[in-house]
Design a protein around this motif. Structure first.
Motif, PDB file in Angstrom:
ATOM      1  N   THR A  66      72.068  23.983  70.019  1.00 56.07           N
ATOM      2  CA  THR A  66      70.568  24.300  70.163  1.00 56.07           C
ATOM      3  C   THR A  66      70.053  25.387  71.304  1.00 56.07           C
ATOM      4  N   ARG A  67      69.517  26.263  71.024  1.00 56.55           N
ATOM      5  CA  ARG A  67      68.834  27.129  72.075  1.00 56.55           C
ATOM      6  C   ARG A  67      67.432  26.661  72.684  1.00 56.55           C
ATOM      7  N   GLU A  68      67.548  26.420  73.881  1.00 60.69           N
ATOM      8  CA  GLU A  68      66.189  26.099  74.440  1.00 60.69           C
ATOM      9  C   GLU A  68      65.454  25.016  74.015  1.00 60.69           C
ATOM     10  N   ALA A  69      66.180  23.964  73.388  1.00 59.75           N
ATOM     11  CA  ALA A  69      65.674  22.626  72.748  1.00 59.75           C
ATOM     12  C   ALA A  69      66.768  21.859  72.754  1.00 59.75           C
ATOM     13  N   ILE A  70      66.386  20.361  72.659  1.00 59.62           N
ATOM     14  CA  ILE A  70      67.300  19.372  72.362  1.00 59.62           C
ATOM     15  C   ILE A  70      66.486  18.339  71.531  1.00 59.62           C
ATOM     16  N   ILE A  71      67.522  17.642  70.534  1.00 57.18           N
ATOM     17  CA  ILE A  71      66.869  16.807  69.786  1.00 57.18           C
ATOM     18  C   ILE A  71      67.415  15.205  70.140  1.00 57.18           C
ATOM     19  N   PRO A  72      66.264  14.600  70.947  1.00 55.15           N
ATOM     20  CA  PRO A  72      66.818  13.366  71.268  1.00 55.15           C
ATOM     21  C   PRO A  72      67.388  12.299  70.516  1.00 55.15           C
ATOM     22  N   GLU A 281      76.724  24.470  77.262  1.00 52.88           N
ATOM     23  CA  GLU A 281      77.699  25.154  77.157  1.00 52.88           C
ATOM     24  C   GLU A 281      77.512  26.642  76.732  1.00 52.88           C
ATOM     25  N   ALA A 282      78.631  27.233  76.602  1.00 53.70           N
ATOM     26  CA  ALA A 282      78.602  29.004  76.191  1.00 53.70           C
ATOM     27  C   ALA A 282      79.202  28.891  74.841  1.00 53.70           C
ATOM     28  N   HIS A 283      78.396  29.323  73.687  1.00 55.99           N
ATOM     29  CA  HIS A 283      79.310  29.580  72.461  1.00 55.99           C
ATOM     30  C   HIS A 283      78.381  30.852  71.800  1.00 55.99           C
ATOM     31  N   PHE A 284      79.336  31.597  71.399  1.00 57.05           N
ATOM     32  CA  PHE A 284      78.870  32.723  70.573  1.00 57.05           C
ATOM     33  C   PHE A 284      78.067  33.633  71.286  1.00 57.05           C
ATOM     34  N   GLY A 285      78.088  33.780  72.512  1.00 52.95           N
ATOM     35  CA  GLY A 285      77.451  34.841  73.334  1.00 52.95           C
ATOM     36  C   GLY A 285      76.151  34.114  73.859  1.00 52.95           C
ATOM     37  N   ALA A 286      75.933  32.818  73.724  1.00 58.65           N
ATOM     38  CA  ALA A 286      74.798  32.309  74.179  1.00 58.65           C
ATOM     39  C   ALA A 286      74.942  31.045  75.127  1.00 58.65           C
ATOM     40  N   ASP A 287      74.268  30.969  76.069  1.00 57.34           N
ATOM     41  CA  ASP A 287      74.185  29.535  76.637  1.00 57.34           C
ATOM     42  C   ASP A 287      73.248  28.624  75.801  1.00 57.34           C
ATOM     43  N   VAL A 288      73.899  27.435  75.240  1.00 58.84           N
ATOM     44  CA  VAL A 288      72.944  26.494  74.400  1.00 58.84           C
ATOM     45  C   VAL A 288      73.356  25.044  74.890  1.00 58.84           C
ATOM     46  N   TYR A 289      72.443  24.203  74.275  1.00 58.79           N
ATOM     47  CA  TYR A 289      72.716  22.810  74.493  1.00 58.79           C
ATOM     48  C   TYR A 289      73.524  22.229  73.460  1.00 58.79           C
ATOM     49  N   VAL A 290      74.655  21.809  73.630  1.00 59.50           N
ATOM     50  CA  VAL A 290      75.747  21.218  72.295  1.00 59.50           C
ATOM     51  C   VAL A 290      75.626  19.612  72.560  1.00 59.50           C
ATOM     52  N   THR A 291      74.791  19.380  71.430  1.00 59.14           N
ATOM     53  CA  THR A 291      74.872  17.856  71.108  1.00 59.14           C
ATOM     54  C   THR A 291      75.973  17.370  70.284  1.00 59.14           C
ATOM     55  N   ARG A 292      77.036  16.683  70.742  1.00 61.50           N
ATOM     56  CA  ARG A 292      78.037  15.756  70.032  1.00 61.50           C
ATOM     57  C   ARG A 292      77.564  14.645  69.662  1.00 61.50           C
ATOM     58  N   LYS A 293      77.199  14.434  68.286  1.00 60.86           N
ATOM     59  CA  LYS A 293      76.862  12.783  67.914  1.00 60.86           C
ATOM     60  C   LYS A 293      78.246  12.347  67.081  1.00 60.86           C
ATOM     61  N   GLY A 294      78.840  11.662  67.943  1.00 62.74           N
ATOM     62  CA  GLY A 294      80.328  11.131  67.302  1.00 62.74           C
ATOM     63  C   GLY A 294      81.165  12.482  67.230  1.00 62.74           C
ATOM     64  N   ALA A 295      81.482  12.701  68.231  1.00 59.27           N
ATOM     65  CA  ALA A 295      82.373  14.053  68.425  1.00 59.27           C
ATOM     66  C   ALA A 295      82.714  14.412  69.744  1.00 59.27           C
ATOM     67  N   ILE A 296      84.028  14.789  69.969  1.00 57.81           N
ATOM     68  CA  ILE A 296      84.471  14.968  71.430  1.00 57.81           C
ATOM     69  C   ILE A 296      84.854  16.349  71.635  1.00 57.81           C
ATOM     70  N   SER A 297      84.649  16.587  72.915  1.00 57.59           N
ATOM     71  CA  SER A 297      84.981  18.100  73.255  1.00 57.59           C
ATOM     72  C   SER A 297      86.399  18.483  73.208  1.00 57.59           C
ATOM     73  N   ALA A 298      86.766  19.399  72.756  1.00 63.04           N
ATOM     74  CA  ALA A 298      88.283  19.878  72.326  1.00 63.04           C
ATOM     75  C   ALA A 298      88.612  21.198  72.815  1.00 63.04           C
ATOM     76  N   ARG A 299      88.207  21.503  73.945  1.00 61.97           N
ATOM     77  CA  ARG A 299      88.299  22.777  74.133  1.00 61.97           C
ATOM     78  C   ARG A 299      89.966  23.048  74.500  1.00 61.97           C
ATOM     79  N   LYS A 300      90.551  24.151  74.852  1.00 64.15           N
ATOM     80  CA  LYS A 300      91.789  24.450  74.739  1.00 64.15           C
ATOM     81  C   LYS A 300      92.488  23.861  75.949  1.00 64.15           C
ATOM     82  N   GLY A 301      93.479  22.836  75.609  1.00 69.70           N
ATOM     83  CA  GLY A 301      94.274  22.118  76.739  1.00 69.70           C
ATOM     84  C   GLY A 301      93.657  20.969  77.135  1.00 69.70           C
ATOM     85  N   GLU A 302      92.149  20.492  76.710  1.00 67.55           N
ATOM     86  CA  GLU A 302      91.444  19.366  77.177  1.00 67.55           C
ATOM     87  C   GLU A 302      91.895  18.012  76.277  1.00 67.55           C
ATOM     88  N   LEU A 303      92.170  17.141  77.057  1.00 68.38           N
ATOM     89  CA  LEU A 303      92.646  15.634  76.530  1.00 68.38           C
ATOM     90  C   LEU A 303      91.589  15.062  76.046  1.00 68.38           C
TER      91      LEU A 303
END
Length: 402
Positions: A66-72, A281-303
């Motif tokens: 989400t850009r410039e917003a968060i869903i609690p 985080e940065a995704h597709f050319g923008a700094d955004v708030y990434v909410t993971r609801k039942g998901a984990i970060s899986a960046r390249k090389g991240e455990l």
């Protein structure tokens, strides 16, 4: 082969695409994803992981930029819930044939359910760094003091405790016969109070701005609004509390089982990851708030850690940084049926059969956590081969449930 489907691919009504990494998804979850994708604050696309299922407002297993917003309510009330795992120098052959003593030692050391440590002072070492900020939050939001019983003490005594529901502590064996400790918990009562408080404020804020929403639980704060900065401050605090809670618990478990087992040390890297959280985080050319609801970060090389149900395998994984998945992956097997449905369908005999070989409770109090209530973890892993690679495969031999 991995499965990927897409909703709203050619939508012209303002809805963003939804990229879904499974075909095993209920209609109610699809509706929730469509609702989320229609919000004007969503950037790029929404991703749904292979363990996706219906949640409250936002879908469990969703990744929402989400850009410039968060869903609690998308972050939820178990703020910072996640996993911790560490590999020990012990081998499976060094474990006793009867593991009940190990389970009972863990249960004595770590309060479960609504339990808390009896002494406030016992937990102060891990809480000192968080106390000034929490006192500041209490001053800003005195309602938080009313939402918890003895809040000035409870949050300290709950540090290093498990909680209820699907939270657990497990002793596992990997593919090389090494012993692991793995646990799952979050920010306990204080995180729950923070979450509920700000979800109510977000709904109120939406009403004031006369913003029409498809679901009241998709109410959001925008940058510059009255409560946005307060929420950022509070959710950051709760996420750090959750991480410390898992570290404290891991120390208690290690010390408890050390009295039951041959001498050992922790080897390899300890993994501590959230799966209910928000961060910039940065995704597709923008700094955004990434909410993971039942998901984990899986960046390249991240455990990361992907647990199965209490009778199935779990996995230590390394991320592949898949952009379509917003550098994310599943957080577990994902529920196939509700807790009430599981209690109606399954019996204690079913529980005993499905957890054969695991030292755990098998009474009616944990039937809602029976493996049959969850999706097949092997299928979940197959559907995310493009998202992560498996580093270790674990099988639990002891499970302590909240």
């Amino acid at each position: 082969m991995p499965v990927q489907m897409e909703l709203n691919k050619n939508a012209r009504d303002g809805h963003k695409p939804v990229k879904i990494f499974t075909r095993d998804i209920e209609n109610s979850a699809l509706t929730q994803l469509k609702n989320i994708a229609g919000l004007p604050i969503v950037h790029g696309h929404v991703a749904a992981m292979p363990d996706v299922h219906t949640g409250i407002g936002a879908t469990v297993g969703s990744v929402i930029p989400t850009r410039e917003a968060i869903i609690p309510a998308a972050v939820g009330v178990d703020i910072g819930c996640g996993m911790n795992a560490v590999r020990l120098s012990l081998r499976a052959s060094q474990l006793p044939d009867n593991l009940r003593g190990v389970r009972e030692a863990i249960e004595r050391a770590v309060p479960v359910g609504a339990g808390a440590h009896k002494k406030v002072s016992a937990r102060m070492g891990s809480c000192q760094r968080l106390a000034p900020e929490l006192n500041h939050l209490f001053e800003k939001h005195p309602v938080l003091l009313k939402m918890m019983r003895q809040p000035q003490e409870t949050w300290v005594r709950q540090m290093g405790t498990l909680g209820s529901g699907n939270h657990f502590i497990e002793v596992c064996i990997d593919e090389s016969d090494y012993v692991w400790i793995m646990l799952h918990s979050g920010s306990r009562g204080i995180g729950n109070a923070i979450g509920r408080h700000f979800i109510r404020l977000a709904r109120k804020d939406m009403t004031r701005h006369q913003q029409q929403l498809p679901d009241k639980d998709l109410a959001y704060f925008t940058e510059g609004s009255e409560c946005f900065d307060d929420y950022i401050e509070a959710v950051d605090w709760a996420q750090r509390y959750a991480g410390l809670n898992r570290r404290e618990m891991m120390g208690l478990v290690v010390r408890a089982i050390a009295l039951q087992l041959p001498p050992f040390t922790a080897i390899g890297e300890a993994i501590n990851c959230h799966h209910n959280y928000v961060q910039k985080e940065a995704h597709f050319g923008a700094d955004v708030y990434v909410t993971r609801k039942g998901a984990i970060s899986a960046r390249k090389g991240e455990l990361g850690i992907i647990p199965g149900s209490m009778g199935a395998k779990s996995y230590i994984v390394r991320g592949k940084g898949n952009a379509d998945a917003l550098c994310s992956c599943a957080h577990g097997a994902g529920r196939r049926m509700s807790r009430s449905a599981a209690r109606r369908r399954f019996s204690r005999r079913d529980m005993e059969a499905q957890t054969q070989g695991v030292e755990c409770r098998k009474d009616k109090g944990v039937i809602d956590e029976i493996p049959g209530a969850y999706k097949d973890i092997d299928q979940v892993m197959e559907n995310q081969r493009d998202l992560v690679e498996v580093v270790h495969t674990l099988k639990q031999v002891v499970c302590v449930k909240g």
